[in-house]
Design a protein around this motif. Structure first.
Motif, PDB file in Angstrom:
ATOM      1  N   GLN A 160       7.560   0.870  -7.353  1.00 43.52           N
ATOM      2  CA  GLN A 160       6.887  -0.075  -6.567  1.00 43.52           C
ATOM      3  C   GLN A 160       5.723   0.333  -5.768  1.00 43.52           C
ATOM      4  O   GLN A 160       4.744  -0.413  -5.491  1.00 43.52           O
ATOM      5  N   SER A 161       5.637   1.580  -5.591  1.00 50.41           N
ATOM      6  CA  SER A 161       4.616   2.400  -5.080  1.00 50.41           C
ATOM      7  C   SER A 161       5.101   3.791  -5.143  1.00 50.41           C
ATOM      8  O   SER A 161       6.026   4.124  -5.236  1.00 50.41           O
ATOM      9  N   PRO A 162       3.867   4.761  -5.067  1.00 49.38           N
ATOM     10  CA  PRO A 162       4.326   6.051  -5.048  1.00 49.38           C
ATOM     11  C   PRO A 162       4.627   6.739  -3.608  1.00 49.38           C
ATOM     12  O   PRO A 162       4.504   7.912  -3.564  1.00 49.38           O
ATOM     13  N   GLN A 163       5.131   5.653  -2.979  1.00 53.30           N
ATOM     14  CA  GLN A 163       5.696   5.936  -1.476  1.00 53.30           C
ATOM     15  C   GLN A 163       6.268   7.506  -1.363  1.00 53.30           C
ATOM     16  O   GLN A 163       5.650   8.343  -0.635  1.00 53.30           O
ATOM     17  N   GLN A 164       7.321   7.474  -1.910  1.00 55.96           N
ATOM     18  CA  GLN A 164       8.108   9.094  -1.686  1.00 55.96           C
ATOM     19  C   GLN A 164       7.431  10.107  -2.269  1.00 55.96           C
ATOM     20  O   GLN A 164       7.412  11.105  -1.792  1.00 55.96           O
ATOM     21  N   PHE A 211       4.600  -1.540  -9.566  1.00 54.91           N
ATOM     22  CA  PHE A 211       5.452  -2.607 -10.386  1.00 54.91           C
ATOM     23  C   PHE A 211       6.437  -3.192  -9.489  1.00 54.91           C
ATOM     24  O   PHE A 211       7.107  -2.642  -8.864  1.00 54.91           O
ATOM     25  N   ARG A 212       6.464  -4.567  -9.407  1.00 61.32           N
ATOM     26  CA  ARG A 212       7.317  -5.290  -8.625  1.00 61.32           C
ATOM     27  C   ARG A 212       7.710  -6.360  -9.416  1.00 61.32           C
ATOM     28  O   ARG A 212       7.105  -7.214  -9.545  1.00 61.32           O
ATOM     29  N   ASP A 213       9.240  -6.574  -9.466  1.00 61.38           N
ATOM     30  CA  ASP A 213       9.828  -7.509  -9.872  1.00 61.38           C
ATOM     31  C   ASP A 213       9.983  -8.594  -9.031  1.00 61.38           C
ATOM     32  O   ASP A 213      11.092  -9.042  -8.882  1.00 61.38           O
ATOM     33  N   THR A 231      -2.792  -2.749  -8.996  1.00 63.51           N
ATOM     34  CA  THR A 231      -3.320  -1.644  -8.973  1.00 63.51           C
ATOM     35  C   THR A 231      -3.534  -1.397  -7.412  1.00 63.51           C
ATOM     36  O   THR A 231      -3.661  -2.011  -6.483  1.00 63.51           O
ATOM     37  N   GLN A 232      -2.862  -0.087  -6.985  1.00 62.34           N
ATOM     38  CA  GLN A 232      -3.119   0.294  -5.293  1.00 62.34           C
ATOM     39  C   GLN A 232      -4.227   1.515  -5.458  1.00 62.34           C
ATOM     40  O   GLN A 232      -4.170   2.570  -6.327  1.00 62.34           O
ATOM     41  N   ILE A 233      -4.925   1.699  -4.493  1.00 65.70           N
ATOM     42  CA  ILE A 233      -5.555   2.984  -4.078  1.00 65.70           C
ATOM     43  C   ILE A 233      -4.756   3.445  -3.042  1.00 65.70           C
ATOM     44  O   ILE A 233      -4.476   2.915  -1.954  1.00 65.70           O
ATOM     45  N   ASP A 234      -3.985   4.661  -3.518  1.00 67.79           N
ATOM     46  CA  ASP A 234      -3.043   5.109  -2.581  1.00 67.79           C
ATOM     47  C   ASP A 234      -3.536   6.424  -1.808  1.00 67.79           C
ATOM     48  O   ASP A 234      -4.112   7.154  -2.479  1.00 67.79           O
ATOM     49  N   VAL A 235      -3.177   6.568  -0.563  1.00 68.56           N
ATOM     50  CA  VAL A 235      -3.635   7.482   0.190  1.00 68.56           C
ATOM     51  C   VAL A 235      -2.711   8.067   1.197  1.00 68.56           C
ATOM     52  O   VAL A 235      -2.035   7.308   1.586  1.00 68.56           O
ATOM     53  N   MET A 265      10.082  -3.678   8.029  1.00 67.62           N
ATOM     54  CA  MET A 265       8.974  -4.757   7.633  1.00 67.62           C
ATOM     55  C   MET A 265       7.879  -4.120   6.747  1.00 67.62           C
ATOM     56  O   MET A 265       7.613  -4.768   5.864  1.00 67.62           O
ATOM     57  N   HIS A 266       7.821  -2.859   6.914  1.00 67.78           N
ATOM     58  CA  HIS A 266       6.788  -2.226   6.042  1.00 67.78           C
ATOM     59  C   HIS A 266       7.738  -1.541   4.935  1.00 67.78           C
ATOM     60  O   HIS A 266       7.745  -1.891   3.892  1.00 67.78           O
ATOM     61  N   HIS A 267       7.989  -0.366   5.287  1.00 67.85           N
ATOM     62  CA  HIS A 267       9.171   0.467   4.295  1.00 67.85           C
ATOM     63  C   HIS A 267       9.960   1.346   5.500  1.00 67.85           C
ATOM     64  O   HIS A 267       9.371   1.529   6.491  1.00 67.85           O
ATOM     65  N   PRO A 268      10.925   1.804   4.918  1.00 67.29           N
ATOM     66  CA  PRO A 268      11.900   2.644   5.820  1.00 67.29           C
ATOM     67  C   PRO A 268      11.458   3.882   6.270  1.00 67.29           C
ATOM     68  O   PRO A 268      12.070   4.578   6.890  1.00 67.29           O
ATOM     69  N   ALA A 314      -5.060  -3.862   2.610  1.00 68.28           N
ATOM     70  CA  ALA A 314      -4.458  -2.730   2.557  1.00 68.28           C
ATOM     71  C   ALA A 314      -3.387  -2.582   3.857  1.00 68.28           C
ATOM     72  O   ALA A 314      -3.491  -3.417   4.631  1.00 68.28           O
ATOM     73  N   GLY A 315      -2.191  -1.743   3.513  1.00 71.12           N
ATOM     74  CA  GLY A 315      -1.389  -1.612   4.561  1.00 71.12           C
ATOM     75  C   GLY A 315      -0.855  -0.247   4.464  1.00 71.12           C
ATOM     76  O   GLY A 315      -0.900   0.609   3.388  1.00 71.12           O
ATOM     77  N   GLY A 316      -0.522   0.361   5.880  1.00 74.06           N
ATOM     78  CA  GLY A 316       0.128   1.729   5.734  1.00 74.06           C
ATOM     79  C   GLY A 316       0.715   2.150   7.133  1.00 74.06           C
ATOM     80  O   GLY A 316       1.046   1.093   7.867  1.00 74.06           O
ATOM     81  N   SER A 317       1.069   3.199   7.256  1.00 73.84           N
ATOM     82  CA  SER A 317       1.749   3.620   8.629  1.00 73.84           C
ATOM     83  C   SER A 317       1.863   5.022   8.768  1.00 73.84           C
ATOM     84  O   SER A 317       1.197   5.791   7.934  1.00 73.84           O
ATOM     85  N   ILE A 318       1.818   5.601   9.940  1.00 73.53           N
ATOM     86  CA  ILE A 318       2.222   6.793  10.326  1.00 73.53           C
ATOM     87  C   ILE A 318       3.821   6.964   9.834  1.00 73.53           C
ATOM     88  O   ILE A 318       4.574   6.155  10.101  1.00 73.53           O
ATOM     89  N   ARG A 319       4.190   7.866   9.177  1.00 74.59           N
ATOM     90  CA  ARG A 319       5.446   8.135   8.774  1.00 74.59           C
ATOM     91  C   ARG A 319       6.474   8.855   9.775  1.00 74.59           C
ATOM     92  O   ARG A 319       5.982   9.698  10.651  1.00 74.59           O
ATOM     93  N   ILE A 320       7.741   8.532   9.531  1.00 79.61           N
ATOM     94  CA  ILE A 320       8.735   9.554   9.977  1.00 79.61           C
ATOM     95  C   ILE A 320       8.756  10.981   9.413  1.00 79.61           C
ATOM     96  O   ILE A 320       8.780  10.832   8.183  1.00 79.61           O
ATOM     97  N   GLY A 330       0.775  10.414   7.354  1.00 81.89           N
ATOM     98  CA  GLY A 330       0.611   9.118   7.518  1.00 81.89           C
ATOM     99  C   GLY A 330      -0.426   8.540   6.455  1.00 81.89           C
ATOM    100  O   GLY A 330      -1.124   9.501   5.822  1.00 81.89           O
ATOM    101  N   GLY A 331      -0.514   7.476   6.165  1.00 84.26           N
ATOM    102  CA  GLY A 331      -1.446   6.807   5.176  1.00 84.26           C
ATOM    103  C   GLY A 331      -1.537   5.639   4.904  1.00 84.26           C
ATOM    104  O   GLY A 331      -1.104   4.701   5.900  1.00 84.26           O
ATOM    105  N   ILE A 332      -1.896   5.124   3.771  1.00 83.33           N
ATOM    106  CA  ILE A 332      -2.362   3.436   3.454  1.00 83.33           C
ATOM    107  C   ILE A 332      -2.233   3.443   2.081  1.00 83.33           C
ATOM    108  O   ILE A 332      -2.618   4.314   1.305  1.00 83.33           O
ATOM    109  N   ALA A 333      -2.331   2.168   1.679  1.00 79.82           N
ATOM    110  CA  ALA A 333      -2.411   1.878   0.304  1.00 79.82           C
ATOM    111  C   ALA A 333      -3.212   0.624   0.263  1.00 79.82           C
ATOM    112  O   ALA A 333      -2.870  -0.497   0.985  1.00 79.82           O
ATOM    113  N   PHE A 334      -4.394   0.385  -0.526  1.00 78.63           N
ATOM    114  CA  PHE A 334      -4.956  -0.805  -0.717  1.00 78.63           C
ATOM    115  C   PHE A 334      -4.545  -1.580  -1.801  1.00 78.63           C
ATOM    116  O   PHE A 334      -4.189  -0.946  -3.033  1.00 78.63           O
TER     117      PHE A 334
HETATM  118  N1  ASP Z   1       3.332   2.345  -0.068  1.00 76.22           N
HETATM  119  C1  ASP Z   1       2.999   1.396   0.988  1.00 76.22           C
HETATM  120  C2  ASP Z   1       2.775   0.099   0.138  1.00 76.22           C
HETATM  121  O1  ASP Z   1       2.784  -0.133  -1.050  1.00 76.22           O
HETATM  122  C3  ASP Z   1       1.753   1.564   1.387  1.00 76.22           C
HETATM  123  C4  ASP Z   1       1.825   2.960   2.711  1.00 76.22           C
HETATM  124  O2  ASP Z   1       2.593   2.685   3.373  1.00 76.22           O
HETATM  125  O3  ASP Z   1       1.012   3.749   2.415  1.00 76.22           O
HETATM  126  O4  ASP Z   1       2.895  -1.049   0.807  1.00 76.22           O
END
Ligand code: ASP
Length: 588
Positions: free
Chosen positions: A198-202, A222-224, A236-240, A450-453, A487-493, A532-536
């Protein structure tokens, strides 16, 4: 086949080329046969040039009679200046044409199912079925070229700022949280499945544990999901992702990239820093977590105006800790009954019980509801909304979140009806910050991230995590351009203990968490840096920069709203043999 390679493209020739002998290759975009004169518009991706056949060059002229739209040809000839009254201002090459002395037909074409031109009226389904022809249209080519430019700006920017581009797997472990996964059955491991990310988050977080420090990738996700107008099943995302970082640094990196996009694509000097609104402010003032600030039209909280009201509709909402919110739509008192009904329907479709409205007349309010309000309430209402004569006051009451969202939709609709956004209205770019960490789902009666775990709560809210999770704000942020979340992102745990508390709040047992995210949790035990990061959302961002309404126009081969690819007819049935190999049976 024997033909001469082009000396120029079809968009290239200018007055200074007059007199030159040239070769052009391209497609027949249009033909006009005037008897002893044949005009052809020759098209390639660079433009259109008019080429002319006259009987002096008999072979070419005779052959040209056979030409039809979309034939592929090569012509040789001399560049001529056009007479003043024949100059075509529509074409960049419109000051001259080519007198052809040699024509080669490189390929014939059947009559296309629709005419290849910018202002086509062909249905989108037909265009998607013949997408390769649709993509010949200059307007679509222009968008894909813009998209190309945005990839280049992105890669250059991140490279210059010490980011490493790293690819992550497309076949991964299914860890559904948020959207539904696309699954891929394993042939070798019976009964087991990969998921498409769904995104390369992990992975990007793991890369931080590995020490890559600054990562980016332009990546398919990919999201169903059930699709909406601005969604695609693969996008497509720009993943950072960045290590040893904080929100301010992430913002700085993103702002630099946005400055480049604004300059390169729009030739606009973006002034930094980008303004910010908290999620709460955005919701209260604009009824949206992605507010369009190209126009003002703010919502006003009317709870104070109606405390202790006798008007039941508002009174009950206030008692149950809901909200009464309103806007004054300037000059809209002239809306017909029908138009107001349209607005009511719009909010009802979004779950509102009804819409309360008042037309501001000469010193009084015209509305079936006015009789239920006291003079003081009317006075305070007008004051709070700063309502003027001829305004249309619109009020919604209900539970806080949905009511604000409904009002936000109404705000956008009013702006549309009033034409508040003009082509030259300055762009609106802003950060929305401090999102809630969780959202409550009525249906499953549980909290979701709300964003991700992996999103970190604000440090000052840590104590609230087990007591009042609904109140915890996240170190999460969105970037919003002209009312679109780009774009959306966060500082991670980055601490395994905090991550475990988070999973617990999400209702995941230790085993479930271990089974789903064990590899990430394990990695965190070996020295994870703060990160932390963000994805467009790249397609959506291209859409806004290209000034088009449909995300499909920004993707070479998109899917329909029901996730079909009309051109190759995916998805399609698998053969019995394929299914058997994959150990699958189709359930009736
Ligand atoms: N992976 C997140 C998303 O697809 C973005 C992020 O937190 O960097 O929304």
């Amino acid at each position: 086949m024997n033909f001469n390679i082009r000396t120029h493209t079809c968009g290239e020739l200018r007055k200074i080329n007059v007199g030159e002998n040239i070769v052009l290759n391209g497609w027949v975009a249009r033909r006009r046969d005037l008897g002893n004169l044949i005009f052809i518009w020759l098209r390639d991706r660079y433009g259109i040039t008019q080429v002319v056949f006259e009987p002096v060059y008999k072979d070419a002229y005779e052959l040209a009679k056979k030409l039809r739209n979309e034939f592929v040809i090569s012509v040789e000839g001399k560049v001529r200046i056009r007479p003043e009254n024949a100059v075509n201002k529509e074409l960049t090459t419109g000051e001259m044409d080519i007198l052809v002395n040699k024509l080669e037909i490189l390929n014939e074409a059947e009559t296309p199912p629709f005419e290849i031109k910018n202002d086509t009226d062909a249905y989108e389904d037909l265009r998607l079925r013949y997408r390769y022809l649709d993509l010949r249209r200059p307007s679509l080519q222009k968008i894909l070229l813009l998209r190309h430019k945005m990839y280049q700006v992105t890669r250059k920017y991140f490279d210059e700022n010490s980011f490493t581009e790293i690819e992550t797997p497309v076949l991964m472990k299914s860890t559904p949280e948020g959207a539904r996964d696309y699954l891929v059955p394993s042939r070798i491991h019976k009964g087991k499945f990969y998921a498409l990310p769904q995104s390369p988050q992990q992975y990007k977080q793991l890369l931080m544990v590995s020490g890559f420090d600054r990562y980016f990738q332009i990546v398919k996700c990919f999201r169903d999901e059930d699709l909406r107008a601005d969604r695609q099943p693969e996008f497509t995302q720009i993943d950072v992702e960045m290590s040893f970082t904080n929100r301010e640094e992430v913002f700085k990196v993103v702002e630099g990239l946005m400055k480049n996009f604004f300059k390169e694509i729009w030739n606009v000097d973006l002034s930094l820093p980008i303004p910010r609104l908290t999620y709460d402010e955005a919701m209260m003032k604009y009824g949206s977590d992605k507010p369009d600030l190209r126009f003002d039209l703010q919502l006003q909280n009317l709870n104070g105006v109606f405390t202790g009201t006798e008007f039941k509709v508002f009174g009950e909402v206030l008692k149950s800790k809901g909200i009464v919110t309103g806007i004054a739509a300037p000059g809209c008192a002239s809306f017909s009954r029908n138009q107001v009904d349209g607005l009511t329907q719009l909010v009802k479709d979004r779950g509102a019980k009804g819409l309360v409205w008042f037309k501001v007349g000469d010193g009084k309010l015209d509305s079936p509801t006015a009789k239920f309000l006291t003079d003081k309430e009317i006075y305070d209402l007008m004051n709070k909304l700063n309502a003027k004569q001829d305004d249309l006051i619109l009020i919604l009451a209900g539970d806080v979140n949905s009511t604000l969202n409904q009002m936000g939709a109404l705000r956008l609709e009013i702006a549309k009806r009033l034409g508040l956004i003009k082509p030259d209205t300055p762009k609106s770019l802003l950060w929305v910050t401090d999102f809630p960490l969780f959202e409550w789902d009525e249906e499953t009666k549980r909290l979701y991230a709300m964003h991700h775990p992996f999103t970190s709560p604000r440090t000052e809210d840590l104590d609230l995590l087990d007591k009042e999770p609904g109140k915890v704000k996240a170190q999460a942020y969105d970037l919003v351009l002209n009312g679109n979340e780009i774009a959306g992102g966060s500082i991670r745990i980055h601490n395994a203990n905090l991550q475990a508390i988070m999973f617990k709040a999400l209702g995941l047992s230790e085993e479930e968490a271990q089974q789903k995210f064990g590899f990430l949790m394990n990695a965190f035990r070996y020295g994870a840096p703060p990160h932390g990061g963000i994805a467009f959302g790249f397609d959506r961002m291209v859409m806004v920069f290209a000034g088009v309404d449909s995300i499909r126009d920004t993707i070479a081969f998109p899917k329909t709203a029901s996730a079909l690819s009309l051109m190759d007819e995916a998805p399609s049935p698998a053969s019995e043999e394929q299914l058997k190999e994959l150990h699958l049976k189709i359930r009736e």
